[in-house]
Write an enzyme that holds these catalytic residues in place. Structure first.
Site, PDB file in Angstrom:
ATOM      1  N   ASP A   1     -74.056  39.723  18.327  1.00  0.00           N
ATOM      2  CA  ASP A   1     -75.115  39.216  19.481  1.00  0.00           C
ATOM      3  C   ASP A   1     -73.944  38.829  20.329  1.00  0.00           C
ATOM      4  O   ASP A   1     -74.152  39.015  21.629  1.00  0.00           O
ATOM      5  CB  ASP A   1     -75.952  38.245  19.214  1.00  0.00           C
ATOM      6  CG  ASP A   1     -77.013  38.813  18.336  1.00  0.00           C
ATOM      7  OD1 ASP A   1     -77.890  39.249  18.912  1.00  0.00           O
ATOM      8  OD2 ASP A   1     -76.855  39.258  16.974  1.00  0.00           O
TER       9      ASP A   1
ATOM     10  N   ASN B   1     -73.731  37.026  14.724  1.00  0.00           N
ATOM     11  CA  ASN B   1     -74.532  37.865  14.329  1.00  0.00           C
ATOM     12  C   ASN B   1     -75.561  37.383  13.386  1.00  0.00           C
ATOM     13  O   ASN B   1     -75.509  36.068  13.047  1.00  0.00           O
ATOM     14  CB  ASN B   1     -73.583  39.148  13.676  1.00  0.00           C
ATOM     15  CG  ASN B   1     -74.707  40.369  13.708  1.00  0.00           C
ATOM     16  OD1 ASN B   1     -75.081  40.858  14.468  1.00  0.00           O
ATOM     17  ND2 ASN B   1     -74.734  41.099  12.306  1.00  0.00           N
ATOM     18  N   LYS B   2     -76.500  38.370  13.088  1.00  0.00           N
ATOM     19  CA  LYS B   2     -77.569  37.644  12.379  1.00  0.00           C
ATOM     20  C   LYS B   2     -77.058  36.819  11.248  1.00  0.00           C
ATOM     21  O   LYS B   2     -76.190  37.114  10.562  1.00  0.00           O
ATOM     22  CB  LYS B   2     -78.493  39.095  11.636  1.00  0.00           C
ATOM     23  CG  LYS B   2     -79.715  39.014  10.944  1.00  0.00           C
ATOM     24  CD  LYS B   2     -80.639  37.995  11.318  1.00  0.00           C
ATOM     25  CE  LYS B   2     -81.156  38.332  12.617  1.00  0.00           C
ATOM     26  NZ  LYS B   2     -82.297  37.349  13.279  1.00  0.00           N
TER      27      LYS B   2
ATOM     28  N   GLN C   1     -85.608  43.251   9.406  1.00  0.00           N
ATOM     29  CA  GLN C   1     -85.209  44.015  10.321  1.00  0.00           C
ATOM     30  C   GLN C   1     -84.436  45.179   9.532  1.00  0.00           C
ATOM     31  O   GLN C   1     -84.337  46.576  10.136  1.00  0.00           O
ATOM     32  CB  GLN C   1     -84.054  43.537  11.302  1.00  0.00           C
ATOM     33  CG  GLN C   1     -84.861  42.731  12.245  1.00  0.00           C
ATOM     34  CD  GLN C   1     -85.057  41.219  12.033  1.00  0.00           C
ATOM     35  OE1 GLN C   1     -85.033  40.920  10.600  1.00  0.00           O
ATOM     36  NE2 GLN C   1     -84.698  40.153  12.902  1.00  0.00           N
TER      37      GLN C   1
HETATM   38  C1  RUB Z   1     -80.315  41.472  15.554  1.00  0.00           C
HETATM   39  C2  RUB Z   1     -78.888  41.499  14.916  1.00  0.00           C
HETATM   40  C3  RUB Z   1     -78.023  42.563  15.439  1.00  0.00           C
HETATM   41  C4  RUB Z   1     -77.178  42.309  16.852  1.00  0.00           C
HETATM   42  C5  RUB Z   1     -76.625  43.640  17.321  1.00  0.00           C
HETATM   43  O1  RUB Z   1     -80.988  40.258  15.254  1.00  0.00           O
HETATM   44  O2  RUB Z   1     -78.326  40.310  14.702  1.00  0.00           O
HETATM   45  O3  RUB Z   1     -77.125  42.780  14.298  1.00  0.00           O
HETATM   46  O4  RUB Z   1     -78.174  41.873  17.761  1.00  0.00           O
HETATM   47  O5  RUB Z   1     -77.703  44.618  17.662  1.00  0.00           O
HETATM   48  P1  RUB Z   1     -82.597  40.074  15.856  1.00  0.00           P
HETATM   49  P2  RUB Z   1     -77.546  45.782  18.474  1.00  0.00           P
HETATM   50  O6  RUB Z   1     -83.344  40.918  15.268  1.00  0.00           O
HETATM   51  O7  RUB Z   1     -83.055  38.718  15.556  1.00  0.00           O
HETATM   52  O8  RUB Z   1     -82.593  40.224  17.357  1.00  0.00           O
HETATM   53  O9  RUB Z   1     -76.401  46.395  18.127  1.00  0.00           O
HETATM   54  O10 RUB Z   1     -78.946  46.413  18.636  1.00  0.00           O
HETATM   55  O11 RUB Z   1     -77.161  45.170  19.977  1.00  0.00           O
END
Ligand code: RUB
Length: 256
Positions: A174, A183-184, A130
């Site tokens: 998250d 978070n990730k 990502q």
């Molecule tokens: C994505 C991830 C992002 C959070 C926040 O994990 O950990 O840092 O979801 O994202 P994955 P946002 O790629 O496994 O979904 O700011 O877009 O809500």
């Protein structure tokens, strides 16, 4: 395409991380739910990414509010977050980020558009990369980006190891919890290292990610790590991890 097919396509894209990040997942899940507004579709959507309280929150609102009433929150919150992040960025800052967070990326793009001068270090974020999405979007907005392999976080965050000094770490979330955030995978190591190096860690996240529940950590398919791995090799592929609040300088939401 009929509604069921559209629903199935979105569900598959969420499961396969074509749609990723808490905010995008919640938005698209909401849209999909209104295509087929049944108990079964809500259950299906919630099963796709178990570590997503924001998706649960918006789907829980659907009995009282319309799609438009709910969806407008995302942009309104982001605008406030952008302004708060803008105030934090100093001239020539090196900002470190991980994975792809729309809340973080949007705030950085806003800062760049409004005249801030800074550069970004980021990680590739294996196994699904990502970090490439983050790097592409920031580059497109004219922000200088340097990407590191995940295992180089020590090098990236330490001046002694030959890279520039990182001034701030911005991570998405998250889940926002009382005692920390989720978070990730990799976020805890980054935050712990940053603390050791006296680099402030800011969590940049929509307040709808707050949860008082126990959040399960999603374990993803092993072939994302090693497709056709020899049998009997044990592989672990947790998607997220908990970051205790002792490593976090501040959580920035639209409510602050
Ligand atoms: C994505 C991830 C992002 C959070 C926040 O994990 O950990 O840092 O979801 O994202 P994955 P946002 O790629 O496994 O979904 O700011 O877009 O809500």
């Amino acid at each position: 395409m009929n509604k069921q097919k559209r629903f199935d396509k979105i569900a598959k894209a969420i499961k396969d991380i074509k749609i990723q990040g808490a905010r995008n997942i919640a938005r698209k899940a909401l849209y999909a739910y209104y295509l087929i507004p049944t108990k079964a579709s809500k259950k299906k959507l919630l099963s796709l990414r178990p570590t997503e309280p924001m998706m649960e929150k918006v789907l829980g609102m659907t009995s009282k509010k319309s799609y438009h009433e709910i969806i407008k929150h995302f942009e309104e919150a982001q605008e406030k977050i952008n302004k708060a992040v803008f105030k934090l960025i100093r001239k020539n800052d090196v900002i470190f980020t991980h994975c792809h967070s729309t809340n973080v990326v949007n705030a950085l793009i806003y800062a760049k558009k409004n005249g801030k001068k800074f550069e970004v270090y980021n990680t590739e974020t294996r196994p699904l990369f990502q970090g490439r999405k983050t790097a592409r979007e920031l580059k497109k907005a004219g922000i200088k980006v340097t990407m590191f392999v995940d295992s180089a976080v020590g090098v990236a965050l330490s001046k002694e190891q030959g890279t520039k000094k990182v001034d701030k770490v911005f991570l998405g979330a998250d889940a926002l919890l009382k005692n920390g955030i989720i978070n990730k995978i990799g976020s805890e190591t980054i935050a712990k290292l940053a603390k050791q190096e006296k680099i402030p860690v800011y969590i940049v996240a929509d307040s709808w990610k707050y949860s008082t529940k126990k959040i399960p950590i999603e374990q993803r398919k092993l072939n994302e790590v090693w497709d056709k791995a020899p049998k009997k090799i044990k592989i672990k592929n947790p998607a997220f991890e908990f970051v205790p609040k002792k490593y976090i300088k501040k959580v920035i939401t639209e409510e602050m």
